[in-house]
Design a protein around this motif. Structure first.
Motif, short mmCIF file in Angstrom:
data_model
loop_
_atom_site.label_atom_id
_atom_site.label_comp_id
_atom_site.label_asym_id
_atom_site.label_seq_id
_atom_site.Cartn_x
_atom_site.Cartn_y
_atom_site.Cartn_z
N ALA A 128 11.96 -16.25 37.33
CA ALA A 128 11.63 -15.34 38.52
C ALA A 128 12.02 -16.17 39.93
N GLY A 131 16.01 -16.53 39.96
CA GLY A 131 16.37 -15.41 40.28
C GLY A 131 16.12 -14.81 41.85
N VAL A 135 19.11 -14.11 44.39
CA VAL A 135 18.86 -12.81 45.19
C VAL A 135 18.88 -13.00 46.68
N MET A 179 21.52 -10.19 28.66
CA MET A 179 20.21 -10.73 28.72
C MET A 179 18.95 -10.18 27.71
N TYR A 180 19.01 -8.87 28.04
CA TYR A 180 17.97 -7.88 27.45
C TYR A 180 18.52 -6.81 26.14
N PRO B 25 8.96 -4.61 37.21
CA PRO B 25 10.44 -5.30 36.82
C PRO B 25 10.73 -4.71 35.35
N GLY B 87 20.97 -12.16 40.30
CA GLY B 87 19.37 -12.58 40.29
C GLY B 87 18.46 -11.22 40.06
N TRP B 88 19.06 -10.16 40.48
CA TRP B 88 17.95 -8.82 40.39
C TRP B 88 17.92 -8.68 38.94
N ALA B 89 19.16 -9.05 37.99
CA ALA B 89 19.08 -8.83 36.64
C ALA B 89 17.95 -9.87 36.01
N ILE B 90 18.17 -11.24 36.45
CA ILE B 90 17.54 -12.35 35.84
C ILE B 90 15.84 -12.04 36.06
N ALA B 91 15.61 -11.75 37.42
CA ALA B 91 14.37 -11.60 37.71
C ALA B 91 13.47 -10.37 37.62
N PHE B 93 13.46 -8.16 40.21
CA PHE B 93 12.98 -7.93 41.54
C PHE B 93 14.06 -7.90 42.28
N CYS B 94 14.14 -7.37 43.65
CA CYS B 94 15.01 -7.33 44.63
C CYS B 94 13.98 -7.52 45.75
N PHE B 112 9.09 -15.34 42.52
CA PHE B 112 10.32 -14.52 42.91
C PHE B 112 10.31 -14.83 44.36
#
Lengths: 184, 196
Positions: A128, A131, A135, A179-180, B25, B87-91, B93-94, B112
């Motif tokens: 998180a 990410g 982001v 990833m998922y 998420p 990053g959006w896909a990893i976390a 969250f935006c 995040f």
């Protein structure tokens, strides 16, 4: 309790319309910079300065850009955009309270993360954090995020909104597919 | 007065983000791996509805055209969009949903936000370098709309009346929202029941 997509989408659309009707299109990611600036300026008050004609500027080139627009907001946090984000948190909290908050086992990670990467809290927090770094670096480079570029941008038929959306989904979907793989 | 508006519109925005599942998420990730498009349909509908109302309002003289705020189209918008997407896909969250999610009690969202504050600071530090690399080079004239919106300070990419085009595209978004299936990825057998 989650709204179905029709009711939810209609409500979200009305919020975006209301924003541009009354004030201006919605945007969020700039406020990460403003909060950074507020903290930085609190530690080192020479970061944001006021010129003799009353305008604000900064020793940081990014805060100083566009005639010191960001510098001014750092100096005056009680502005529309910053308060908007704080109010957004209050609104989300009220909604969450109304539906009994987030279940305890989901407060650390969503089920789909657990299904694919296990129960390690540290691993989820690290992802998180990383990410979030990517982001916000990306959002600032782009000059906006999912709210400002995608929602507000596409709604206004701005070219930048389309360019952003193609880049964001073009990257996010392949990464998520890789990833998922397990459904959570 | 603008502060009052910020409190009201921001508050309602946060409330709705939570109620459509955007602060979760799980829903974001399942949208991005194409296994549950509930959120994508809601977002498409929202963009369509907002677009139709705004441009119709402009045509009727009820919405101030000067309230539009069009961002510049630059190389960095595409590159930044790609980074944000990763990053959006990893976390999951935006920026907006991450902040709202933290307020609903999600601890991963706090990490995040911490990462986001550091990422934003890293951009503040490297902004001159990004500029020197040519990432702020304009595309298609920069701050432009697809059509030419009457009375707007922004140029149009085409001479098509921007308000009419906005309504037409708004309708397209609504149609796509309805036409999009509930999921695109995974076999029908795996689609028996969503996790929620």
């Amino acid at each position: 309790m989650i709204l179905n997509w029709k009711t939810g989408g209609l409500a979200l659309g009305l919020v975006f319309f209301l924003a541009v009707l009354i004030v201006k299109p919605i945007g969020v990611s700039t406020q990460f910079v403003i909060l950074d600036g507020i903290v930085w300026n609190a530690v080192d008050s020479s970061v944001v300065t006021q010129t003799e004609d009353g305008k604000y500027t900064s020793s940081n080139a990014y805060l100083a850009k566009s005639n010191g627009k960001y510098a001014k907001h750092v100096a005056n946090p009680l502005n529309y955009s910053f308060v908007f984000v704080l109010a957004m948190m209050v609104g989300a909290a009220i909604s969450a309270a109304g539906r009994g908050w987030v279940p305890k086992e989901e407060r650390v990670m969503p089920p789909i993360w657990r299904a694919n990467f296990g129960d390690s809290h540290a691993k989820r927090y690290a992802a998180a954090f990383i990410g979030g770094f990517i982001v916000l670096y990306g959002a600032r480079l782009a000059g906006g995020c999912t709210s400002g570029h995608m929602m507000s941008g596409l709604m206004q038929t701005s070219l930048s909104g389309y360019i952003f959306t193609i880049g964001a989904f073009g990257a996010a979907i392949p990464v998520a597919l890789m990833m998922y793989k397990k459904e959570g | 007065m603008t502060i009052i508006y910020a409190l009201i519109i921001g508050g309602v925005f946060g409330f709705v983000l939570d109620r459509i599942g955007a602060t979760n998420p799980q829903y974001i990730i399942k949208m991005l791996n194409l296994t549950n498009l509930h959120l994508a349909k809601a977002i498409l509908l929202a963009i369509g509805v907002a677009s139709i109302l705004m441009f119709l309002g402009q045509m009727l003289g009820l919405v101030d055209v000067a309230h539009m705020s069009v961002k510049a189209a630059e190389i960095g918008v595409f590159v930044g969009g790609i980074l944000l997407g990763i990053g959006w896909a990893i976390a999951g969250f935006c920026p907006g949903t991450g902040v709202a999610a933290a307020a609903t009690g999600r601890k991963d969202a706090l990490f995040f936000i911490a990462g986001g504050l550091l990422g934003a600071a890293a951009y503040m530090a490297t902004y001159p370098a990004a500029k020197a690399m040519g990432l702020m080079a304009k595309i298609g004239g920069g701050k432009v709309t697809l059509g030419t919106v009457p009375g707007a300070k922004y140029d149009g990419l085409t001479a098509i009346p921007g308000d009419v085009l906005g309504i037409v595209l708004g309708i397209v978004f609504v149609i796509v929202a309805f036409a999009l299936p509930d999921r695109l990825s995974g076999s029908a057998a795996g689609a028996t029941q969503p996790a929620e």
